[in-house]
Motif scaffolding. Structure first.
Motif, PDB file in Angstrom:
ATOM      1  N   VAL A  67      28.862 -37.924   5.343  1.00 23.76           N
ATOM      2  CA  VAL A  67      27.665 -37.087   5.438  1.00 23.76           C
ATOM      3  C   VAL A  67      26.560 -37.787   6.220  1.00 23.76           C
ATOM      4  CG1 VAL A  67      25.896 -35.864   4.119  1.00 23.76           C
ATOM      5  CG2 VAL A  67      28.280 -35.835   3.350  1.00 23.76           C
ATOM      6  N   SER A  68      26.425 -39.095   6.058  1.00 25.33           N
ATOM      7  CA  SER A  68      25.422 -39.818   6.842  1.00 25.33           C
ATOM      8  C   SER A  68      25.708 -39.719   8.335  1.00 25.33           C
ATOM      9  CB  SER A  68      25.380 -41.289   6.419  1.00 25.33           C
ATOM     10  OG  SER A  68      24.707 -41.446   5.201  1.00 25.33           O
ATOM     11  N   ALA A  69      26.984 -39.846   8.698  1.00 24.43           N
ATOM     12  CA  ALA A  69      27.354 -39.717  10.111  1.00 24.43           C
ATOM     13  C   ALA A  69      27.027 -38.320  10.624  1.00 24.43           C
ATOM     14  CB  ALA A  69      28.839 -40.016  10.294  1.00 24.43           C
ATOM     15  N   ALA A  70      27.223 -37.310   9.780  1.00 24.80           N
ATOM     16  CA  ALA A  70      26.868 -35.948  10.185  1.00 24.80           C
ATOM     17  C   ALA A  70      25.387 -35.840  10.483  1.00 24.80           C
ATOM     18  CB  ALA A  70      27.268 -34.961   9.089  1.00 24.80           C
ATOM     19  N   GLY A  71      24.545 -36.468   9.637  1.00 26.51           N
ATOM     20  CA  GLY A  71      23.111 -36.435   9.876  1.00 26.51           C
ATOM     21  C   GLY A  71      22.736 -37.091  11.194  1.00 26.51           C
ATOM     22  N   GLY A  72      23.332 -38.239  11.474  1.00 35.05           N
ATOM     23  CA  GLY A  72      23.034 -38.922  12.727  1.00 35.05           C
ATOM     24  C   GLY A  72      23.491 -38.142  13.940  1.00 35.05           C
ATOM     25  N   LEU A  73      24.682 -37.575  13.863  1.00 36.05           N
ATOM     26  CA  LEU A  73      25.191 -36.790  14.983  1.00 36.05           C
ATOM     27  C   LEU A  73      24.323 -35.555  15.231  1.00 36.05           C
ATOM     28  CD1 LEU A  73      28.980 -37.118  14.187  1.00 36.05           C
ATOM     29  CD2 LEU A  73      27.889 -37.868  16.312  1.00 36.05           C
ATOM     30  N   HIS A 103      16.255 -34.022   4.090  1.00 30.78           N
ATOM     31  CA  HIS A 103      14.966 -34.668   4.341  1.00 30.78           C
ATOM     32  C   HIS A 103      14.688 -34.812   5.838  1.00 30.78           C
ATOM     33  CE1 HIS A 103      11.518 -37.261   3.821  1.00 30.78           C
ATOM     34  NE2 HIS A 103      12.094 -38.219   4.509  1.00 30.78           N
ATOM     35  N   GLN A 104      15.746 -35.068   6.599  1.00 32.46           N
ATOM     36  CA  GLN A 104      15.571 -35.244   8.044  1.00 32.46           C
ATOM     37  C   GLN A 104      15.602 -33.932   8.816  1.00 32.46           C
ATOM     38  OE1 GLN A 104      16.891 -39.480   9.435  1.00 32.46           O
ATOM     39  NE2 GLN A 104      18.727 -38.357   8.800  1.00 32.46           N
ATOM     40  N   ASP A 163      22.066 -24.443  14.363  1.00 32.15           N
ATOM     41  CA  ASP A 163      21.574 -25.795  14.065  1.00 32.15           C
ATOM     42  C   ASP A 163      21.159 -25.914  12.602  1.00 32.15           C
ATOM     43  OD1 ASP A 163      21.569 -27.214  16.699  1.00 32.15           O
ATOM     44  OD2 ASP A 163      20.308 -25.505  17.250  1.00 32.15           O
ATOM     45  N   ASP A 164      21.519 -24.942  11.784  1.00 32.94           N
ATOM     46  CA  ASP A 164      21.084 -24.921  10.397  1.00 32.94           C
ATOM     47  C   ASP A 164      22.105 -25.605   9.491  1.00 32.94           C
ATOM     48  OD1 ASP A 164      22.944 -22.972  10.967  1.00 32.94           O
ATOM     49  OD2 ASP A 164      22.081 -21.459   9.650  1.00 32.94           O
ATOM     50  N   ARG A 165      21.827 -25.600   8.191  1.00 36.34           N
ATOM     51  CA  ARG A 165      22.712 -26.207   7.202  1.00 36.34           C
ATOM     52  C   ARG A 165      23.500 -25.100   6.507  1.00 36.34           C
ATOM     53  NH1 ARG A 165      18.096 -29.061   7.076  1.00 36.34           N
ATOM     54  NH2 ARG A 165      17.149 -28.025   5.282  1.00 36.34           N
ATOM     55  N   VAL A 166      24.825 -25.187   6.628  1.00 36.12           N
ATOM     56  CA  VAL A 166      25.708 -24.125   6.148  1.00 36.12           C
ATOM     57  C   VAL A 166      26.837 -24.742   5.338  1.00 36.12           C
ATOM     58  CG1 VAL A 166      27.214 -22.204   6.792  1.00 36.12           C
ATOM     59  CG2 VAL A 166      25.208 -22.741   8.194  1.00 36.12           C
ATOM     60  N   TYR A 167      27.156 -24.117   4.218  1.00 28.78           N
ATOM     61  CA  TYR A 167      28.310 -24.502   3.409  1.00 28.78           C
ATOM     62  C   TYR A 167      29.277 -23.335   3.365  1.00 28.78           C
ATOM     63  CZ  TYR A 167      31.093 -25.838  -0.707  1.00 28.78           C
ATOM     64  OH  TYR A 167      32.122 -26.143  -1.577  1.00 28.78           O
ATOM     65  N   VAL A 168      30.547 -23.587   3.728  1.00 26.65           N
ATOM     66  CA  VAL A 168      31.600 -22.577   3.663  1.00 26.65           C
ATOM     67  C   VAL A 168      32.624 -23.061   2.641  1.00 26.65           C
ATOM     68  CG1 VAL A 168      33.323 -21.252   4.926  1.00 26.65           C
ATOM     69  CG2 VAL A 168      31.233 -21.985   6.083  1.00 26.65           C
ATOM     70  N   ARG A 169      32.813 -22.292   1.595  1.00 31.52           N
ATOM     71  CA  ARG A 169      33.660 -22.689   0.465  1.00 31.52           C
ATOM     72  C   ARG A 169      35.036 -22.023   0.599  1.00 31.52           C
ATOM     73  NH1 ARG A 169      34.969 -21.816  -5.291  1.00 31.52           N
ATOM     74  NH2 ARG A 169      34.173 -23.592  -6.473  1.00 31.52           N
TER      75      ARG A 169
END
Length: 306
Positions: A67-73, A103-104, A163-169
């Motif tokens: 998840v951290s790598a996702a934030g950086g990318l 947060h970012q 560019d948003d935050r999406v969760y697909v279950r």
């Protein structure tokens, strides 16, 4: 909201997870911004063409790094598509979800597998029933719970360009027929004695459970944002039952907010909080949580006094 197009075909997998793996190379090749991040899960199922291999990255069993790598990318202009089982995707790296994405202000598409208990013999470590209510503790997430593979494909294709935050279950259970997705709740049938909202793969069993009851049935493949407008607009009697394939009661407060100013009752059906220590089968777990046809029928009829 605009409904997303469904692309169906007899040659495409009917399993949501298999369809997702089939799609990945095509999705990466079509958009140079997309980078797929894996934590071992799924890596052995992919047939990766050499031309996109550098944008499908397996970080190993390091979910916080995932998840951290996702934030950086995301901050560098890429569109991360992050995948593993639900508890490894949301519970273990919760701090990274909160900080490195939320947060970012960074966007990513998180795609889980395993539903709530698709692998019951794996035990509590692979139980994913807490995912949606956990995401409710942070702001800014869209949450999709597709009911079959066609819906899953349509939703994933639609959210990748953003560019948003999406969760697909994703889960193993499936409805027989795909419904329009991306445009709020769909009315499956109308009745006069209450409303039942069936989320994702619970639709077919819910329709079977209430076949002899005079109720409206709504279908939701998108649960956040919650489509309170359709719920309110189609309401007859102010009694609402929510059938969700994750933690019971996850959406009751959203339904209550939608019905603000109307005297109402809301019952939330779903997965209980008690740990079931006998592994059994998926069907056993459905029955234990009251999410099989008989259990849904019993709960809805009892709530409505039928």
């Amino acid at each position: 909201m605009t409904a997303f197009a469904l692309r169906t075909g007899t040659q495409r997998s009917l399993d949501q997870r298999e369809r997702f793996y089939d799609l990945l190379p095509e999705l990466v090749a079509a958009d140079p911004r997309v980078v797929v991040l894996l934590a071992d899960i799924g890596a052995g199922y992919l047939d990766v063409p050499p031309e996109v291999a550098d944008r499908i990255v397996n970080v190993g069993i390091r979910e916080q790094l995932l998840v951290s790598a996702a934030g950086g990318l995301a901050l560098s202009g890429m569109r991360p598509l992050v995948h593993t089982f639900a508890p490894f995707l949301l519970e273990r790296p919760y701090e990274q979800l909160k900080l490195d994405l939320g947060h970012q202000g960074a966007g990513a598409v998180l795609v889980s597998a395993g539903g709530s208990y698709d692998m019951p013999t794996a035990g509590e470590t692979h139980s994913g029933s807490r995912d949606v209510p956990l995401l409710d503790t942070v702001a800014g997430w869209t949450v999709h719970v597709p009911g079959n593979a066609d819906e899953a494909e349509a939703l994933i294709r639609a959210v990748l360009p953003g560019d948003d935050r999406v969760y697909v279950r994703l889960g193993a259970a499936s409805n027989a027929v795909a419904q329009p997705v991306g445009g709020g709740m769909t009315v499956l049938r109308r009745g006069s004695r209450g409303t039942v909202v069936a989320v994702g793969p619970t639709a077919d069993r819910t329709l079977a459970a209430v076949a002899d009851l005079d109720v409206t049935v709504l279908y939701a493949a998108t649960v956040r944002p919650f489509d309170g407008a359709t719920l309110r607009a189609t309401l007859t009697e102010p009694d609402v039952v929510l059938v969700e394939p994750y933690l019971a009661g996850a959406s009751t407060r959203f339904a209550a907010d939608a019905l603000s100013g109307i005297r109402h009752r809301v019952l939330g059906l779903g997965v209980g909080t008690a740990e079931l220590r006998r592994y059994g089968t998926v069907a056993d777990h459905d029955a234990a949580h009251g999410l099989d046809v008989a259990g849904i029928r019993r709960s809805v009829a009892g709530f409505l006094g039928s």
